[in-house]
Scaffold this motif. Structure first.
Motif, PDB file in Angstrom:
ATOM      1  N   GLN B 190       0.856  -1.181   0.000  1.00  0.00           N
ATOM      2  CA  GLN B 190       0.000   0.000   0.000  1.00  0.00           C
ATOM      3  C   GLN B 190       0.901   1.243   0.000  1.00  0.00           C
ATOM      4  O   GLN B 190       1.301   1.727   1.053  1.00  0.00           O
ATOM      5  N   ILE B 191       1.218   1.708  -1.164  1.00  0.00           N
ATOM      6  CA  ILE B 191       2.158   2.823  -1.251  1.00  0.00           C
ATOM      7  C   ILE B 191       1.469   4.065  -1.792  1.00  0.00           C
ATOM      8  O   ILE B 191       1.005   4.092  -2.932  1.00  0.00           O
ATOM      9  N   GLY B 192       1.396   5.083  -0.966  1.00  0.00           N
ATOM     10  CA  GLY B 192       0.766   6.321  -1.395  1.00  0.00           C
ATOM     11  C   GLY B 192       1.773   7.235  -2.093  1.00  0.00           C
ATOM     12  O   GLY B 192       2.989   7.067  -1.952  1.00  0.00           O
ATOM     13  N   ILE B 193       1.249   8.165  -2.847  1.00  0.00           N
ATOM     14  CA  ILE B 193       2.149   9.143  -3.471  1.00  0.00           C
ATOM     15  C   ILE B 193       1.524  10.527  -3.378  1.00  0.00           C
ATOM     16  O   ILE B 193       0.302  10.686  -3.498  1.00  0.00           O
ATOM     17  N   ILE B 194       2.347  11.495  -3.083  1.00  0.00           N
ATOM     18  CA  ILE B 194       1.905  12.880  -3.174  1.00  0.00           C
ATOM     19  C   ILE B 194       2.664  13.452  -4.356  1.00  0.00           C
ATOM     20  O   ILE B 194       3.887  13.544  -4.328  1.00  0.00           O
ATOM     21  N   THR B 195       1.940  13.750  -5.392  1.00  0.00           N
ATOM     22  CA  THR B 195       2.608  14.097  -6.654  1.00  0.00           C
ATOM     23  C   THR B 195       3.141  15.517  -6.629  1.00  0.00           C
ATOM     24  O   THR B 195       2.809  16.317  -5.752  1.00  0.00           O
ATOM     25  N   GLY B 196       3.944  15.821  -7.622  1.00  0.00           N
ATOM     26  CA  GLY B 196       4.391  17.191  -7.809  1.00  0.00           C
ATOM     27  C   GLY B 196       3.375  17.930  -8.664  1.00  0.00           C
ATOM     28  O   GLY B 196       2.274  17.422  -8.897  1.00  0.00           O
ATOM     29  N   ILE B 204       5.129  15.006 -13.668  1.00  0.00           N
ATOM     30  CA  ILE B 204       4.542  13.937 -14.485  1.00  0.00           C
ATOM     31  C   ILE B 204       5.436  12.702 -14.481  1.00  0.00           C
ATOM     32  O   ILE B 204       4.993  11.588 -14.222  1.00  0.00           O
ATOM     33  N   GLU B 205       6.707  12.935 -14.741  1.00  0.00           N
ATOM     34  CA  GLU B 205       7.620  11.794 -14.862  1.00  0.00           C
ATOM     35  C   GLU B 205       7.751  11.008 -13.564  1.00  0.00           C
ATOM     36  O   GLU B 205       7.895   9.792 -13.573  1.00  0.00           O
ATOM     37  N   ARG B 206       7.722  11.740 -12.455  1.00  0.00           N
ATOM     38  CA  ARG B 206       7.851  11.037 -11.182  1.00  0.00           C
ATOM     39  C   ARG B 206       6.624  10.175 -10.923  1.00  0.00           C
ATOM     40  O   ARG B 206       6.724   9.055 -10.420  1.00  0.00           O
ATOM     41  N   ASP B 230       1.950  19.924  -5.032  1.00  0.00           N
ATOM     42  CA  ASP B 230       2.459  21.084  -5.766  1.00  0.00           C
ATOM     43  C   ASP B 230       3.920  21.385  -5.444  1.00  0.00           C
ATOM     44  O   ASP B 230       4.414  22.469  -5.723  1.00  0.00           O
ATOM     45  N   PHE B 231       4.575  20.427  -4.818  1.00  0.00           N
ATOM     46  CA  PHE B 231       5.989  20.593  -4.467  1.00  0.00           C
ATOM     47  C   PHE B 231       6.230  21.476  -3.246  1.00  0.00           C
ATOM     48  O   PHE B 231       7.376  21.742  -2.903  1.00  0.00           O
ATOM     49  N   PHE B 232       5.171  21.956  -2.600  1.00  0.00           N
ATOM     50  CA  PHE B 232       5.395  22.771  -1.405  1.00  0.00           C
ATOM     51  C   PHE B 232       5.020  22.026  -0.123  1.00  0.00           C
ATOM     52  O   PHE B 232       4.175  21.139  -0.132  1.00  0.00           O
ATOM     53  N   GLY B 256       6.623  13.656  -3.773  1.00  0.00           N
ATOM     54  CA  GLY B 256       7.211  14.150  -5.018  1.00  0.00           C
ATOM     55  C   GLY B 256       8.484  14.958  -4.824  1.00  0.00           C
ATOM     56  O   GLY B 256       9.291  15.096  -5.735  1.00  0.00           O
ATOM     57  N   ASN B 257       8.661  15.476  -3.622  1.00  0.00           N
ATOM     58  CA  ASN B 257       9.938  16.097  -3.298  1.00  0.00           C
ATOM     59  C   ASN B 257      10.125  16.150  -1.780  1.00  0.00           C
ATOM     60  O   ASN B 257       9.206  15.833  -1.033  1.00  0.00           O
TER      61      ASN B 257
END
Lengths: 349, 349
Positions: B190-196, B204-206, B230-232, B256-257
């Motif tokens: 169960q792996i979540g992601i917070i995108t950029g 997108i690429e990440r 949003d990278f913040f 994402g970062n």
DNA sequence: ATTTTCTCTGCAAGCGTTTGCATCACACAT
DNA sequence: ATGTGTGATGCAAACGCTTGCAGAGAAAAT
């Protein structure tokens, strides 16, 4: 085989002459409309402005400042970009400069003292209208040159005891006093300090504030609890290890700035010393990352970006009136209590 | 009553003419010695250089670039100074520029799209010899202008699929793939992601890298585990709370970062979710603060400062040879495993 | 010895502005 | 009508540099 002429990039540029031709006036009139705003009739002004806008005219900086006008560029001299504190100040500077329609020329000294060339260039070049010195220490003879040339500048975050210069700084003494007193009020008696650079007024004043707070509360100063630092994270780390490794380690540590406090946090973590249960930590600056730490850092907030903004305002004022006498502004600091400070263990039960 | 003449600050300046007079040659010869280095006899050159040095001559930038020469100034366009990632890149840029004898003009867009004026100025002004675009998104028509004017520039950290521009970026896809695979290998499902930001190629690429890693390991994609960021930092915080509040929360989160990862760490802390015991967190960037976090952050290292340095080198090369065809460089990323990632709880006992 | 070639140097024309000075038109007071 | 002041404009001279062009020697080729 044959390459383009050396003047390739000069093309396309709309000059003041184009605007003049298009609006049927002389180029000097256009110049006056654009910068002077004096002795021009209203309808001429409007006509010229309209044409300028239509043509997308943008003044050429070099020409303007070569001819003796303003370049609308301010030079900012910083030690380097490796320091959250500098970043914050620079951010404020940048914002205000932007708001006022100025551009920012960044000069980094990279701690190399030989880098004064940059400095010389900045003024000799004539590119900048003024200079913001955010560097820790500026040799006096450079300041003399600036004064003598009547070149506008502001010392940022430097206590200027002589009041000879335009300068701005924070209440470093008071901030350190508050921080130390906060720890004392919590019940701490063994309070360590990791100092800042002692060749900087901020470093000295913070140590003094610490000492004064101890003295006020009749706590004897223990030299062994004073670890000399440099405002960088690694020193906080080694300093933290050192202090925590003492026979009778402090129950609280006041770090000269947040970056060093981060180092202390890390050292404590490695030693299994829990913050704030076993150790209270207080920093100075309140850089954005302070609130992201775990535990969130108790610290002394300096309005760093505000400092930058005000510095810009001072500088621009000084650019307007080069003859005005130097001003000095002091910004208040504020103790921000978060989770990294608490009463010492023995008082808790 | 009477104030100084408007030209006050022009005094003291040593010009090329002074050098010429002092060394007994014409000023054009001096100019050639100083910039051209062509067709000048050895002893003339030496004599001129000696005099220049003795007089402390520093070329006037405006004059030089007005006349068609180099200003030795590079413009750097960044969104703002509120982002560790930008800072790192800028730091690299600054260092390399310094090394090469260039100055840095900082233009911040402050996310306001109207701020393109800055951009236009930068080139129309003619102050800069070239432009480094570290901004997330540059409208195509601006790039067209640059191309048409043959104005040297480099896109930094932008995937340029068209290969029309000089550009440099990191292996975003691979980095995200590695990060996700790392979590999978630890046993997470169960792996979540917070995108950029999804209007940026890096964002997108990440996300794609994340998806690919899941697919490769036959893990079904669960849309509910994808939180748009949003990278913040604040978004990482709210995203963290959101994901951890799900009925079946993820056992790991890939941010994402780093900045957003910090936010996740904070959210987890507030919820009593322990990292890495209850939750693994992986970031992207490896900004300096990542190692100061508790626990220290597992992340994908981008050589951000290196990116800046290489970008400068590309740009300067392009300034030398404006006709050269666009290059693209991709920098490898590297997974840095620290303490914020571990096998999920159920596998531990 | 004469021409050609080449290296070195100087002259002068710009680059796009600002600004002191001269000019001009107009209104106002004389 | 003449004089005086004043606001609006234009001209031309900088600002400090680069660079095309031309000229002057000296070296190389004829």
């Amino acid at each position: 085989m044959d390459h383009s002429s050396p003047h390739t990039r000069k093309k396309n540029a709309v000059t003041i002459i184009d605007v003049a031709r298009e609006s049927g006036v002389s180029y000097s009139t256009v110049s006056r409309v654009l910068s002077g705003f004096e002795y021009v009739s209203d309808d001429t002004r409007e006509r010229v402005l309209a044409v300028a806008k239509r043509l997308g005219y943008v003044a050429n900086l070099q020409a303007r400042s070569l001819a003796g006008g303003r370049s609308n560029v301010v030079g900012v001299l910083v030690p380097g970009l490796d320091n959250g504190y500098i970043i914050e100040v620079t951010r404020g500077i940048d914002e205000e400069l932007n708001r006022q329609g100025y551009s920012l020329m960044l000069y980094t000294t990279h701690q190399q003292h030989g880098k004064e060339t940059q400095f010389v260039s900045a003024i000799a070049n004539g590119l900048c209208d003024g200079l913001l010195l955010v560097v820790p220490v500026v040799p006096d003879d450079y300041l003399d040159v600036l004064q003598q040339r009547k070149f506008p500048y502001v010392l940022v975050d430097q206590a200027d005891s002589t009041r000879r210069h335009n300068s701005i700084c924070s209440t470093n003494w008071q901030g350190a006093y508050d921080a130390t007193q906060h720890l004392i009020n919590l019940g701490h008696r063994q309070i360590g300090i990791i100092t800042g650079r002692m060749d900087l007024s901020s470093g000295i004043e913070r140590l003094e504030g610490y000492k004064s707070a101890l003295a006020t509360h009749d706590i004897a100063l223990d030299e062994r609890l004073i670890y000399p630092g440099d405002f960088f994270q690694p020193t906080g780390y080694t300093g933290g290890h050192h202090l925590l490794g003492l026979p009778t380690p402090p129950t609280a540590i006041f770090a000269g700035n947040d970056l060093m406090a981060f180092g202390v946090l890390q050292a404590a973590g490695e030693r299994g010393v829990r913050v704030p249960d076993d150790l209270s930590v207080v920093g100075f600056d309140d850089i954005p990352y302070s609130v992201m730490m775990h535990p969130r850092l108790t610290t002394v907030r300096q309005l760093l970006d505000e400092m930058g903004r005000v510095a810009v305002q001072m500088l621009l004022k000084h650019i307007e009136q080069p003859e005005s006498t130097p001003h000095h502004i002091t910004l208040d600091t504020q103790l921000i209590v978060r989770e990294s400070s608490a009463p010492p263990r023995h008082l808790k039960k």
